[in-house]
Design a protein around this motif. Structure first.
Motif, PDB file in Angstrom:
ATOM      1  N   THR A  88       0.826  -1.213   0.000  1.00 43.43           N
ATOM      2  CA  THR A  88       0.000   0.000   0.000  1.00 43.43           C
ATOM      3  C   THR A  88       0.857   1.258   0.000  1.00 43.43           C
ATOM      4  O   THR A  88       0.641   2.176  -0.807  1.00 43.43           O
ATOM      5  N   LEU A  89       1.847   1.302   0.884  1.00 43.93           N
ATOM      6  CA  LEU A  89       2.684   2.493   0.988  1.00 43.93           C
ATOM      7  C   LEU A  89       3.520   2.730  -0.264  1.00 43.93           C
ATOM      8  O   LEU A  89       3.742   3.877  -0.662  1.00 43.93           O
ATOM      9  N   ARG A  92       1.970   4.875  -2.888  1.00 46.89           N
ATOM     10  CA  ARG A  92       1.636   6.262  -2.587  1.00 46.89           C
ATOM     11  C   ARG A  92       2.693   7.198  -3.167  1.00 46.89           C
ATOM     12  O   ARG A  92       3.883   7.018  -2.927  1.00 46.89           O
ATOM     13  N   ASP A  94       4.149   9.969  -2.450  1.00 49.50           N
ATOM     14  CA  ASP A  94       4.434  11.014  -1.467  1.00 49.50           C
ATOM     15  C   ASP A  94       5.925  11.230  -1.275  1.00 49.50           C
ATOM     16  O   ASP A  94       6.347  11.926  -0.350  1.00 49.50           O
ATOM     17  N   GLY A  97       7.142   6.523  -0.220  1.00 48.68           N
ATOM     18  CA  GLY A  97       6.615   5.178  -0.389  1.00 48.68           C
ATOM     19  C   GLY A  97       7.378   4.255  -1.321  1.00 48.68           C
ATOM     20  O   GLY A  97       7.420   3.047  -1.105  1.00 48.68           O
ATOM     21  N   THR A 104       7.374   0.571  -6.897  1.00 55.05           N
ATOM     22  CA  THR A 104       6.227   0.026  -6.175  1.00 55.05           C
ATOM     23  C   THR A 104       6.429  -1.471  -5.987  1.00 55.05           C
ATOM     24  O   THR A 104       6.953  -2.155  -6.859  1.00 55.05           O
TER      25      THR A 104
END
Length: 215
Positions: A88-89, A92, A94, A97, A104
């Motif tokens: 999940t993080l 993100r 931001d 993450g 990812t």
């Protein structure tokens, strides 16, 4: 009382690990350095306590049916409590993450890691109904070790990246540490994935052989 007897100590430690797993999962989602550093510390406590309760149970013969059921459950809870937040993080945008080199965390990695545990849990239950106990292999233990190293390394990565964002860390030491830390994280994840797949193949082979022998 059961919990006050020395022989129950491994079970108490196992219960503590069950409690720590959701705490780690919640804390890593808090976008603060202190919270994510605490998640890393709690994970270390849970991971090393797994070695401790197993050692105590084997050394003193404090093996119980409760421990046989809850110990692997605690391991799986800790795995879910880290890999799901990581997935999940890492998605993100931001600035914190993304994972080094991987970006990812791929969904297929999460499926392989958690799917392997699900498959083996089902097969172990089927074998138990036939009176067959398929032991964990050495490669399975190596797999668990590298998964834990990855989880700990990633929790520390998120904590330090959050700290850098909050405090404006910079300079050659910080840049060099990021390269070192990120490289270790990326390599360990790759090794963990390979060992996860290989350990599943080994378990399937052993399971098939032992169940066939048992008729």
């Amino acid at each position: 009382m059961l919990l006050l007897r020395r022989s129950a100590l491994p079970n108490v430690i196992t219960l503590a690990r069950v409690i720590l797993a959701p705490a780690v999962s919640v804390l890593v989602f808090v976008p603060e350095f202190g919270a994510r550093l605490l998640a890393f510390v709690l994970f270390l406590i849970a991971a090393f306590s797994d070695l401790w309760d197993g050692y105590l149970a084997r050394k003193h013969g404090w093996i119980s049916n409760f421990g046989k059921v809850m110990d692997p459950l605690a391991d799986k809870l800790l795995l879910v409590a880290t890999f799901i937040p990581f997935y999940t993080l890492s998605h993100r945008a931001d600035g914190v993450g993304a994972l080094p080199y991987w970006g990812t965390l791929p969904l297929w990695v999460v499926v392989v890691v958690l799917g392997r545990e699900l498959i083996i849990t089902i097969l172990r239950a089927r074998a138990a109904r036939r009176g067959v106990a398929v032991p964990a292999s050495k490669v399975g233990k190596y797999k668990a070790t590298f998964q834990n190293i990855f989880s700990g390394t990633t929790l520390l990565w998120y904590a330090l990246q959050t700290g850098a964002r909050e405090n404006g860390w910079s300079g050659p030491f910080w840049q060099g540490w990021q390269v070192f830390h990120g490289t270790v994280l990326a390599i360990v994840l790759g090794i963990a994935v390979v060992l996860t797949v290989y350990s599943l193949v080994v378990y399937l082979w052993n399971w098939r052989s032992m169940v066939r022998e048992a008729g």
